[in-house]
Design an enzyme around this catalytic site. Sequence first.
Site, PDB file in Angstrom:
ATOM      1  N   SER A  88       0.786  -1.231   0.000  1.00 14.63           N
ATOM      2  CA  SER A  88       0.000   0.000   0.000  1.00 14.63           C
ATOM      3  C   SER A  88       0.819   1.283   0.000  1.00 14.63           C
ATOM      4  CB  SER A  88      -0.962   0.011   1.187  1.00 14.63           C
ATOM      5  OG  SER A  88      -2.022  -0.894   0.952  1.00 14.63           O
ATOM      6  N   ALA A 154      -7.433 -15.497   1.268  1.00 12.66           N
ATOM      7  CA  ALA A 154      -8.150 -16.216   2.323  1.00 12.66           C
ATOM      8  C   ALA A 154      -7.332 -17.324   2.980  1.00 12.66           C
ATOM      9  CB  ALA A 154      -9.454 -16.794   1.766  1.00 12.66           C
TER      10      ALA A 154
END
Length: 378
Positions: A88, A154
């Site tokens: 990010s 996940a």
Amino acid sequence: MLTINPRRYGAAVLVGALAALMCASAAEAAEAVRGSLWSQVKAIKETGNVAVVAEATGPRGHRFASAGKADADTGTPAMSYDAFRIGSATKTFTATVVLQLVGEGRMSLDDTVEHWLPGVVSGNGNDGSKITIRQLLQHTSGIFNYTADLPELASTEDFQAGRYTTYTPAQLVAIATRHAPDFAPGTGWNYSNTNYILAGMVIDRVTGHTWQDEVTRRIIRPLGLHRTSTPGTNPSIPGPHLHGYSNFGSGPTIDVTAFNPSAAGAAGEIISTTTDLTTFYTALMRGRLLAPAQLAQMQATVPAPILPGARYGLGLMWVPLSCGGGYFGHAGDVPGYSTRDGVTPDGRRAAVVERTGNGGPGSEQAMDTLIDEQLCEA
């Protein structure tokens, strides 16, 4: 016959001794600074990481430190010049381009998403006509964070099954708009990668070029960031680099280096090094990339519950320092890699640290401590 003036000779010896003592003291001080960074890197490594690299700059010069293995299989040691996925921290690059376009009069922070991307944000209570560009960059849009519903993140098994999948920005936004907004635009704050996927799409629409091309043309090339790249769909990291490792919380640890970063896009795709990130954030704070008006907009912050006292601007986080004041930067996390960086508002001090691996209790705190102590060092 050579004769020596005892007084002059004695004075010369004294001056020489004092000079030697001063040099020794300076060397010891420099070594203490280097040792400080090394001890902090070692502390991060010992919280359960495979590799740690760090760089710090300030009045005492430029320092580097590294620990662990760039590649756990081959045993190659981690080096300060190794590249890594910055996650990010990409958002600061994306926001910088948007603000450059604002400065050029080609768009406004008050433009709506609908104005530039008709029909893209709609359904399930989502309405692009009520979301501004400023709210995207500030994480006050309320739009759902698509990575919370991305299969590849996940589990180990899901990552291995989908690590080479190519996503378009529109597909990532569609994942988000399957969900209702977290709140009405402008009424709250919530970190959402979807905001920056949309910001990248706006750059594409405004310029007629991809956000990757604009970041390369406007930032990477002018600053000479030779190890920084926007890989698009390329799953590999060019040149010497750190391998990433993750167990996704509970599964077996695997090498996650090879990964199609289109799943991160303008929110987290970029590859860089500690040196290039130092150059970028320092140049940004010193006004080399944005005009004063746009830099001020970027640094105008709202409360953000990321760290105690933290605030968020436009692609920049502000974090308080233990010694007073605060710093700007942007954390980045992507499978296998964790980036922390900080630069003082005047651009005179900067610190960047990267770790690979799962980490353990205290790992993130140790990274934050390194940034704080390096920026506070006298």
